[in-house]
Scaffold this motif. Structure first.
Motif, PDB file in Angstrom:
ATOM      1  N   ASP A  33       0.853  -1.182   0.000  1.00  0.00           N
ATOM      2  CA  ASP A  33       0.000   0.000   0.000  1.00  0.00           C
ATOM      3  C   ASP A  33       0.896   1.242   0.000  1.00  0.00           C
ATOM      4  O   ASP A  33       1.736   1.395   0.895  1.00  0.00           O
ATOM      5  CB  ASP A  33      -0.907   0.021   1.231  1.00  0.00           C
ATOM      6  CG  ASP A  33      -1.839   1.221   1.240  1.00  0.00           C
ATOM      7  OD1 ASP A  33      -2.771   1.244   0.438  1.00  0.00           O
ATOM      8  OD2 ASP A  33      -1.598   2.146   2.045  1.00  0.00           O
ATOM      9  N   PRO A  34       0.773   2.121  -0.985  1.00  0.00           N
ATOM     10  CA  PRO A  34       1.673   3.276  -1.086  1.00  0.00           C
ATOM     11  C   PRO A  34       1.522   4.280   0.050  1.00  0.00           C
ATOM     12  O   PRO A  34       2.436   5.065   0.302  1.00  0.00           O
ATOM     13  CB  PRO A  34       1.282   3.914  -2.432  1.00  0.00           C
ATOM     14  CG  PRO A  34      -0.098   3.421  -2.714  1.00  0.00           C
ATOM     15  CD  PRO A  34      -0.170   2.056  -2.106  1.00  0.00           C
ATOM     16  N   GLN A  35       0.396   4.234   0.748  1.00  0.00           N
ATOM     17  CA  GLN A  35       0.177   5.172   1.843  1.00  0.00           C
ATOM     18  C   GLN A  35       0.616   4.618   3.191  1.00  0.00           C
ATOM     19  O   GLN A  35       1.154   5.345   4.031  1.00  0.00           O
ATOM     20  CB  GLN A  35      -1.301   5.559   1.908  1.00  0.00           C
ATOM     21  CG  GLN A  35      -1.591   6.704   2.871  1.00  0.00           C
ATOM     22  CD  GLN A  35      -3.030   7.180   2.790  1.00  0.00           C
ATOM     23  OE1 GLN A  35      -3.840   6.623   2.036  1.00  0.00           O
ATOM     24  NE2 GLN A  35      -3.356   8.216   3.546  1.00  0.00           N
ATOM     25  N   PHE A  36       0.416   3.302   3.397  1.00  0.00           N
ATOM     26  CA  PHE A  36       0.695   2.707   4.702  1.00  0.00           C
ATOM     27  C   PHE A  36       1.694   1.548   4.644  1.00  0.00           C
ATOM     28  O   PHE A  36       1.857   0.838   5.622  1.00  0.00           O
ATOM     29  CB  PHE A  36      -0.610   2.224   5.343  1.00  0.00           C
ATOM     30  CG  PHE A  36      -1.608   3.328   5.573  1.00  0.00           C
ATOM     31  CD1 PHE A  36      -1.460   4.203   6.634  1.00  0.00           C
ATOM     32  CD2 PHE A  36      -2.682   3.508   4.711  1.00  0.00           C
ATOM     33  CE1 PHE A  36      -2.365   5.222   6.861  1.00  0.00           C
ATOM     34  CE2 PHE A  36      -3.603   4.523   4.926  1.00  0.00           C
ATOM     35  CZ  PHE A  36      -3.432   5.380   6.002  1.00  0.00           C
ATOM     36  N   PHE A  37       2.345   1.349   3.506  1.00  0.00           N
ATOM     37  CA  PHE A  37       3.344   0.301   3.258  1.00  0.00           C
ATOM     38  C   PHE A  37       2.693  -1.041   2.955  1.00  0.00           C
ATOM     39  O   PHE A  37       3.109  -1.733   2.048  1.00  0.00           O
ATOM     40  CB  PHE A  37       4.335   0.196   4.416  1.00  0.00           C
ATOM     41  CG  PHE A  37       5.558  -0.630   4.103  1.00  0.00           C
ATOM     42  CD1 PHE A  37       6.134  -0.602   2.839  1.00  0.00           C
ATOM     43  CD2 PHE A  37       6.132  -1.447   5.048  1.00  0.00           C
ATOM     44  CE1 PHE A  37       7.263  -1.357   2.530  1.00  0.00           C
ATOM     45  CE2 PHE A  37       7.262  -2.215   4.762  1.00  0.00           C
ATOM     46  CZ  PHE A  37       7.825  -2.161   3.507  1.00  0.00           C
ATOM     47  N   TYR A  38       1.703  -1.438   3.733  1.00  0.00           N
ATOM     48  CA  TYR A  38       0.956  -2.649   3.417  1.00  0.00           C
ATOM     49  C   TYR A  38      -0.431  -2.558   4.039  1.00  0.00           C
ATOM     50  O   TYR A  38      -0.690  -1.743   4.925  1.00  0.00           O
ATOM     51  CB  TYR A  38       1.665  -3.923   3.900  1.00  0.00           C
ATOM     52  CG  TYR A  38       2.292  -3.814   5.271  1.00  0.00           C
ATOM     53  CD1 TYR A  38       1.520  -3.786   6.425  1.00  0.00           C
ATOM     54  CD2 TYR A  38       3.679  -3.740   5.415  1.00  0.00           C
ATOM     55  CE1 TYR A  38       2.091  -3.674   7.681  1.00  0.00           C
ATOM     56  CE2 TYR A  38       4.264  -3.626   6.667  1.00  0.00           C
ATOM     57  CZ  TYR A  38       3.469  -3.593   7.791  1.00  0.00           C
ATOM     58  OH  TYR A  38       4.031  -3.478   9.024  1.00  0.00           O
ATOM     59  N   ARG A  39      -1.304  -3.399   3.553  1.00  0.00           N
ATOM     60  CA  ARG A  39      -2.675  -3.472   4.074  1.00  0.00           C
ATOM     61  C   ARG A  39      -3.254  -4.833   3.729  1.00  0.00           C
ATOM     62  O   ARG A  39      -2.702  -5.573   2.900  1.00  0.00           O
ATOM     63  CB  ARG A  39      -3.552  -2.378   3.463  1.00  0.00           C
ATOM     64  CG  ARG A  39      -3.783  -2.547   1.966  1.00  0.00           C
ATOM     65  CD  ARG A  39      -4.829  -1.584   1.434  1.00  0.00           C
ATOM     66  NE  ARG A  39      -5.066  -1.782   0.010  1.00  0.00           N
ATOM     67  CZ  ARG A  39      -6.004  -1.140  -0.680  1.00  0.00           C
ATOM     68  NH1 ARG A  39      -6.792  -0.266  -0.064  1.00  0.00           N
ATOM     69  NH2 ARG A  39      -6.168  -1.363  -1.965  1.00  0.00           N
ATOM     70  N   LEU A  40      -4.348  -5.168   4.364  1.00  0.00           N
ATOM     71  CA  LEU A  40      -5.075  -6.365   3.991  1.00  0.00           C
ATOM     72  C   LEU A  40      -5.769  -6.113   2.649  1.00  0.00           C
ATOM     73  O   LEU A  40      -6.194  -4.992   2.363  1.00  0.00           O
ATOM     74  CB  LEU A  40      -6.120  -6.708   5.053  1.00  0.00           C
ATOM     75  CG  LEU A  40      -5.599  -7.063   6.447  1.00  0.00           C
ATOM     76  CD1 LEU A  40      -6.752  -7.227   7.421  1.00  0.00           C
ATOM     77  CD2 LEU A  40      -4.748  -8.329   6.417  1.00  0.00           C
TER      78      LEU A  40
END
Length: 415
Positions: free
Chosen positions: A126-133
């Motif tokens: 995720d470009p905003q939080f590095f990763y996501r579900l």
């Protein structure tokens, strides 16, 4: 002379292994965790072989080659035999001898278990939080002590779609909030929703720190929110320290950095003969060594920070986001990961919030909750450092008690 020859061979092998470790660290970054573990295991085998060879050399005079062969065969036999035994214990944690449980837990957490944020069936960059579900997905996330179904909404959060719209309570945090190791409805945010009657949004994500948690809060619907639960762990200092030191700026790592993280994770879980036994023994020795030089610092990886600094960094991070608390209350939930009770974080934070400039922002608006008051060994897994369903239920009830005792004060316009 014979003993000197054995010693030189053993020392030479140890030096060679160290040189290989240095070379691989430079030229094979993807495998660094794996090869460090493998080479330490080999170093342990060489030390055991050296000791046994010297012992046999003293007993069996003029038969150096035979001593070499016997010691090698004995080391191989006992390594494989104990590997079978330790592998059996690993899959049946309740049978692990008490004096080895911490070492088994350390091996499991560092070199064995699956980690959801790098499992491709459940998570993504995720470009905003590095990763996501993954948004709108169902995936299975399991380890030795649990098997759980992960169901996400359109925001990639472990909750239903309805909870995104005007929730009364928003829970932000890491894997403890997300519900690592428990079923969806057993996680404390969902449990809180059932026992309180309030709409609760579970916005927790494994391995998030305070900075990303507060950034996540900024993109959620807080218009109707009356309570924010911010869960904190000691390892959050990995985010708060660089964030504060870089003047309240923390850049999100790139997609190649995430891909590297995934590859290191995949390599780290690769098995080799003797891995369980040798890794647990190495962990046991490191635990004994660390107990001899205990200090009061918060240790996260290679980072060592005093609890006083940790609390200050958290307070500065929280203050920098300027969360509007006019019609909201904030619960800071300290998830104690240690085996013993630890009230330093909440005690020091309480004292800090009573002083300026924090008292002006947070007076009568922030409530502290420490799991040291709630969680017992029966509320945690043996190997995994997360809470089971009973632990989540206790946390949910403790949060509900705070909410019941301190209803938010509404402004005139809301009334």
């Amino acid at each position: 002379m014979r003993l000197l020859k054995i010693t030189l061979i053993g020392v030479g092998l140890l030096v060679l292994l160290k040189i290989v470790e240095i070379i691989l660290a430079k030229f094979s970054p993807f495998t660094i965790l794996f090869h460090q573990n493998l080479l330490r295991s080999l170093q342990l085998l060489v030390l055991a072989w050296l000791f046994l060879s010297l012992l046999l050399g003293l007993i069996m005079k003029n038969t150096t080659r035979l001593a070499f062969r016997i010691s090698t065969l004995v080391i191989i036999f006992f390594t494989l035999a104990f590997e079978i035994l330790f592998g059996f214990w690993l899959q049946r944690p309740s049978r692990i001898p008490s004096f080895l449980r911490t070492a088994f837990s350390q091996y499991y957490q560092i070199n064995y278990r699956k980690v959801i944020q790098v499992e491709s069936n459940c998570s993504e960059y995720d470009p905003q939080f590095f990763y996501r579900l993954h948004p709108n997905v169902q995936c299975n996330f399991s380890n030795i002590e649990f098997s759980t179904l992960i169901e996400t909404n359109s925001a990639g959060l472990r909750d239903d779609e309805n909870s995104l719209a005007a929730p009364d309570v928003i829970c932000i945090g890491d894997s403890y909030t997300m519900g690592w190791g428990v079923q969806q409805q057993e996680a404390f945010p969902q449990r809180l929703e059932r026992i309180s009657g309030l709409k609760v949004l579970n916005a927790g994500m494994s391995s998030f720190g305070t900075v990303r948690e507060l950034r996540k809060l900024q993109v959620l619907d807080t218009a109707n929110c009356k309570w924010i639960v911010l869960q904190y762990c000691d390892n959050d200092v990995e985010e708060t320290k660089p964030y504060v030191e870089s003047h309240y700026n923390l850049k999100t790592s790139s997609k190649p950095a995430y891909d590297t993280l995934v590859k290191r994770y995949e390599w780290n879980r690769v098995y080799y003969p003797g891995k369980t036994f040798l890794s647990v023994v190495n962990s046991w020795f490191s635990i004994i060594k660390s107990r001899r030089k205990q200090d009061s610092l918060v240790h996260v990886g290679n980072l060592g920070v005093s609890m006083h600094e940790t609390v200050k960094l958290f307070a500065e991070t929280l203050s920098s986001f300027n969360i509007p608390l006019e019609n909201k209350n904030l619960i800071v939930l300290y998830a104690n990961e240690k085996r013993e009770a630890d009230f330093r974080f909440t005690n020091e934070l309480m004292q800090l919030f009573e002083r300026s400039p924090y008292s002006e922002k947070f007076a009568n608006k922030v409530f502290l909750l420490n799991t040291s008051n709630l969680i017992t060994p029966n509320d945690k897994y043996i190997l995994d450092d997360h809470y089971n369903a009973a632990g989540h239920d206790k946390i949910a009830r403790a949060i509900k008690n705070i909410i019941d005792q301190h209803p938010p004060v509404l402004t005139t316009t809301q009334q």
